[in-house]
Design a protein around this motif. Structure first.
Motif, mmCIF file in Angstrom:
data_model
loop_
_atom_site.group_PDB
_atom_site.id
_atom_site.type_symbol
_atom_site.label_atom_id
_atom_site.label_comp_id
_atom_site.label_asym_id
_atom_site.label_seq_id
_atom_site.Cartn_x
_atom_site.Cartn_y
_atom_site.Cartn_z
ATOM 1 N N VAL A 189 0.839 -1.206 0.000
ATOM 2 C CA VAL A 189 0.000 0.000 0.000
ATOM 3 C C VAL A 189 0.869 1.248 0.000
ATOM 4 O O VAL A 189 0.667 2.178 -0.793
ATOM 5 N N LYS A 190 1.855 1.279 0.889
ATOM 6 C CA LYS A 190 2.714 2.463 1.016
ATOM 7 C C LYS A 190 3.446 2.770 -0.285
ATOM 8 O O LYS A 190 3.422 3.907 -0.782
ATOM 9 N N TRP A 191 4.085 1.745 -0.865
ATOM 10 C CA TRP A 191 4.881 1.984 -2.062
ATOM 11 C C TRP A 191 4.023 2.176 -3.302
ATOM 12 O O TRP A 191 4.405 2.911 -4.224
ATOM 13 N N SER A 192 2.869 1.534 -3.348
ATOM 14 C CA SER A 192 1.968 1.744 -4.491
ATOM 15 C C SER A 192 1.493 3.185 -4.544
ATOM 16 O O SER A 192 1.486 3.818 -5.609
ATOM 17 N N LEU A 193 1.108 3.719 -3.387
ATOM 18 C CA LEU A 193 0.616 5.092 -3.350
ATOM 19 C C LEU A 193 1.720 6.110 -3.611
ATOM 20 O O LEU A 193 1.436 7.259 -3.967
ATOM 21 N N SER A 194 2.981 5.694 -3.435
ATOM 22 C CA SER A 194 4.079 6.603 -3.763
ATOM 23 C C SER A 194 4.271 6.737 -5.275
ATOM 24 O O SER A 194 4.950 7.643 -5.744
ATOM 25 N N ASN A 195 3.643 5.824 -6.020
ATOM 26 C CA ASN A 195 3.846 5.800 -7.472
ATOM 27 C C ASN A 195 2.536 5.809 -8.247
ATOM 28 O O ASN A 195 2.546 5.727 -9.470
ATOM 29 N N TYR A 196 1.428 5.877 -7.533
ATOM 30 C CA TYR A 196 0.118 5.815 -8.193
ATOM 31 C C TYR A 196 -0.800 6.840 -7.568
ATOM 32 O O TYR A 196 -0.930 6.910 -6.345
ATOM 33 N N GLU A 197 -1.411 7.643 -8.402
ATOM 34 C CA GLU A 197 -2.284 8.695 -7.904
ATOM 35 C C GLU A 197 -3.696 8.436 -8.392
ATOM 36 O O GLU A 197 -4.117 8.879 -9.455
ATOM 37 N N GLY A 198 -4.441 7.658 -7.606
ATOM 38 C CA GLY A 198 -5.830 7.394 -7.940
ATOM 39 C C GLY A 198 -6.719 8.517 -7.458
ATOM 40 O O GLY A 198 -6.256 9.607 -7.103
ATOM 41 N N ASP A 199 -7.986 8.263 -7.425
ATOM 42 C CA ASP A 199 -8.932 9.280 -6.964
ATOM 43 C C ASP A 199 -8.948 9.329 -5.448
ATOM 44 O O ASP A 199 -8.745 8.330 -4.772
ATOM 45 N N SER A 200 -9.204 10.528 -4.912
ATOM 46 C CA SER A 200 -9.408 10.689 -3.477
ATOM 47 C C SER A 200 -10.895 10.720 -3.209
ATOM 48 O O SER A 200 -11.718 10.736 -4.132
ATOM 49 N N LEU A 201 -11.258 10.747 -1.949
ATOM 50 C CA LEU A 201 -12.660 10.928 -1.609
ATOM 51 C C LEU A 201 -13.139 12.272 -2.135
ATOM 52 O O LEU A 201 -12.353 13.181 -2.356
ATOM 53 N N SER A 202 -14.418 12.401 -2.318
ATOM 54 C CA SER A 202 -14.949 13.654 -2.827
ATOM 55 C C SER A 202 -14.641 14.798 -1.883
ATOM 56 O O SER A 202 -14.360 14.611 -0.708
ATOM 57 N N THR A 203 -14.653 16.020 -2.425
ATOM 58 C CA THR A 203 -14.382 17.202 -1.608
ATOM 59 C C THR A 203 -15.346 17.278 -0.447
ATOM 60 O O THR A 203 -14.981 17.640 0.675
ATOM 61 N N GLU A 204 -16.592 16.901 -0.683
ATOM 62 C CA GLU A 204 -17.584 16.945 0.387
ATOM 63 C C GLU A 204 -17.198 16.005 1.515
ATOM 64 O O GLU A 204 -17.289 16.346 2.690
ATOM 65 N N GLN A 205 -16.726 14.794 1.164
ATOM 66 C CA GLN A 205 -16.306 13.844 2.186
ATOM 67 C C GLN A 205 -15.067 14.334 2.917
ATOM 68 O O GLN A 205 -14.945 14.225 4.126
ATOM 69 N N SER A 206 -14.099 14.906 2.159
ATOM 70 C CA SER A 206 -12.871 15.387 2.773
ATOM 71 C C SER A 206 -13.141 16.518 3.736
ATOM 72 O O SER A 206 -12.483 16.664 4.757
ATOM 73 N N ASN A 207 -14.137 17.345 3.397
ATOM 74 C CA ASN A 207 -14.450 18.472 4.261
ATOM 75 C C ASN A 207 -15.008 18.039 5.605
ATOM 76 O O ASN A 207 -15.066 18.826 6.545
ATOM 77 N N LEU A 208 -15.467 16.772 5.695
ATOM 78 C CA LEU A 208 -15.975 16.279 6.966
ATOM 79 C C LEU A 208 -14.849 15.993 7.948
ATOM 80 O O LEU A 208 -15.062 15.937 9.151
ATOM 81 N N GLU A 209 -13.626 15.829 7.439
ATOM 82 C CA GLU A 209 -12.486 15.552 8.303
ATOM 83 C C GLU A 209 -11.976 16.855 8.916
ATOM 84 O O GLU A 209 -11.910 17.873 8.240
ATOM 85 N N PRO A 210 -11.596 16.851 10.183
ATOM 86 C CA PRO A 210 -11.063 18.073 10.794
ATOM 87 C C PRO A 210 -9.739 18.439 10.139
ATOM 88 O O PRO A 210 -8.925 17.575 9.810
ATOM 89 N N LEU A 211 -9.523 19.748 9.936
ATOM 90 C CA LEU A 211 -8.287 20.213 9.320
ATOM 91 C C LEU A 211 -7.095 19.986 10.235
ATOM 92 O O LEU A 211 -5.989 19.723 9.779
ATOM 93 N N TRP A 212 -7.350 20.108 11.542
ATOM 94 C CA TRP A 212 -6.295 19.832 12.513
ATOM 95 C C TRP A 212 -6.943 19.424 13.825
ATOM 96 O O TRP A 212 -8.086 19.765 14.101
ATOM 97 N N ASP A 213 -6.205 18.677 14.635
ATOM 98 C CA ASP A 213 -6.721 18.177 15.908
ATOM 99 C C ASP A 213 -6.077 18.980 17.034
ATOM 100 O O ASP A 213 -4.998 18.656 17.518
ATOM 101 N N ARG A 214 -6.759 20.043 17.434
ATOM 102 C CA ARG A 214 -6.203 20.954 18.448
ATOM 103 C C ARG A 214 -5.993 20.243 19.779
ATOM 104 O O ARG A 214 -4.996 20.456 20.471
#
Length: 380
Positions: free
Chosen positions: A249-274
């Motif tokens: 997984v680690k090395w594949s993702l270093s050489n392969y750029e697939g799709d990420s989750l949608s922007t809407e899904q990503s926005n649900l994640e906190p930008l930082w954990d204070r």
């Protein structure tokens, strides 16, 4: 702790303080004890009793930095500060952990190598892995380790066949993104194949492809031999499923750029954990404020420097700047942005500067993060 150590192959037994003295600990390698929980029951006596029954085991006391161990105890035990990081826990328990391994806080919310996030699975979709081994059983074991990942797996029985697959795959536009290869094979062994791939004999496109060696040798220097011929990483046989899965997984993702989750899904994640950042800083809010003020000033400048080095096609400078930005994000527990910079660092270390999509995402998230931090600073 129990879950993480078990993932790494440890045999773990949990006991409470009241029954610990009755446990048979003579054949135990490590005893982890929470110091704060035993302060009321004479820690010195408990440690002395355990030390007398342990044959070669170590006693490890977990304690808060603000609650130092008495000198009489400190000489008899190994101390580990809380909050515990996974990396420090594994090191003190005798596991080999890379010096570059990030110091993740140990918590129930943290995933192990077998707990792959939905975002990572989405990014892996469409990735192609080549497994090269002359032993059908070994191939089945490797396939089992990768079962469940949304990837396509191609197999080859020897090194010459692997080279032919690589040449044909590029021509048919069905490119390979990562190779898992046995070192000892007929026709061409893994070391020879790796040297040929690095010399672009499978095409210039594959000259820097991640190659993970599978080696049955436990001899000292085997890792160095793999790296010397150009391998990216290695696993020892008999292979461990979680290790193979994690490294692929680690090395594949270093050489392969697939799709990420949608922007809407990503926005649900906190930008930082204070809250996590505060825990790391022993709840010193004034220090966190100072670090955040430095971050919102320096991070945009370093990002501009990163873009400049990408335009100059200087892979080493890109790697260094991405590494620095990764560390800055780690200081404020901006995990997602940190992972993006880690991805840039890995790709740059392999000479891969095809980073346009990642840089666009970084710019968007950094802008949002700075806005969020600025608002928090104004409130404090």
């Amino acid at each position: 702790m129990q879950k993480l150590l078990k993932v790494y192959g440890a045999d773990v037994k949990v006991s409470d303080i009241n029954t610990l003295a009755d446990e048979h600990t003579s054949n135990v390698d490590y005893v982890f004890i929470d110091y704060e929980s035993i302060q009321a029951i004479n820690p010195q006596s408990l440690v002395n009793s355990l030390a007398n029954t342990l044959e070669q085991g170590r006693i490890i006391l977990l304690h808060l930095p603000t609650n130092p161990l008495p000198k009489a105890l400190d000489t008899k035990v190994t101390s580990l500060n809380k909050p515990i990081t996974q990396t420090n826990l594994l090191r003190v328990a005798g596991f080999e952990v890379s010096e570059n391994e990030p110091l993740y806080l140990l918590s129930e919310n943290r995933t192990t190598e077998n707990d792959i996030t939905a975002d990572v699975l989405t990014q892996l979709k469409g990735c192609r892995i080549l497994i090269v081994d002359d032993n059908d059983i070994n191939i089945e074991v490797a396939l089992g380790a990768l079962d469940g990942l949304p990837i396509e797996v191609i197999t080859a029985q020897n090194g010459q066949e692997a080279l032919e697959i690589l040449l044909n795959s590029k021509a048919s536009n069905e490119v390979i993104h990562c190779i898992l290869m046995d070192c000892q094979m007929p026709v061409l062994n893994g070391y020879e194949v790796c040297e040929k791939i690095r010399a672009a004999e499978a095409g210039q496109y594959y000259a820097q492809i991640p190659i993970i060696a599978m080696t049955a040798s436990a001899m000292a220097g085997e890792k160095e031999k793999c790296i010397a011929v150009g391998m990216s990483d290695y696993v020892s046989k008999p292979i461990q499923a979680h290790e193979v899965q994690s490294k692929v997984v680690k090395w594949s993702l270093s050489n392969y750029e697939g799709d990420s989750l949608s922007t809407e899904q990503s926005n649900l994640e906190p930008l930082w954990d204070r809250e996590q950042a505060l825990v790391r800083l022993l709840n010193k809010e004034a220090l966190l404020i100072k670090i955040c003020e430095m971050f919102i000033t320096k991070a945009p400048l370093r990002l501009k420097e990163l873009q400049s080095q990408i335009n100059a096609k200087d892979s080493e400078q890109v790697r260094q700047v991405a590494h620095a930005l990764k560390g800055m994000c780690g200081e404020i527990s901006a995990s997602h942005l940190r992972s993006l910079f880690a991805d840039v660092e890995k790709k740059a270390s392999q000479g891969n500067l095809n980073l346009e999509k990642t840089i666009i995402e970084i710019e968007q998230i950094l802008t949002q993060l700075i806005t969020d931090i600025t608002q928090w600073l104004e409130e404090n």
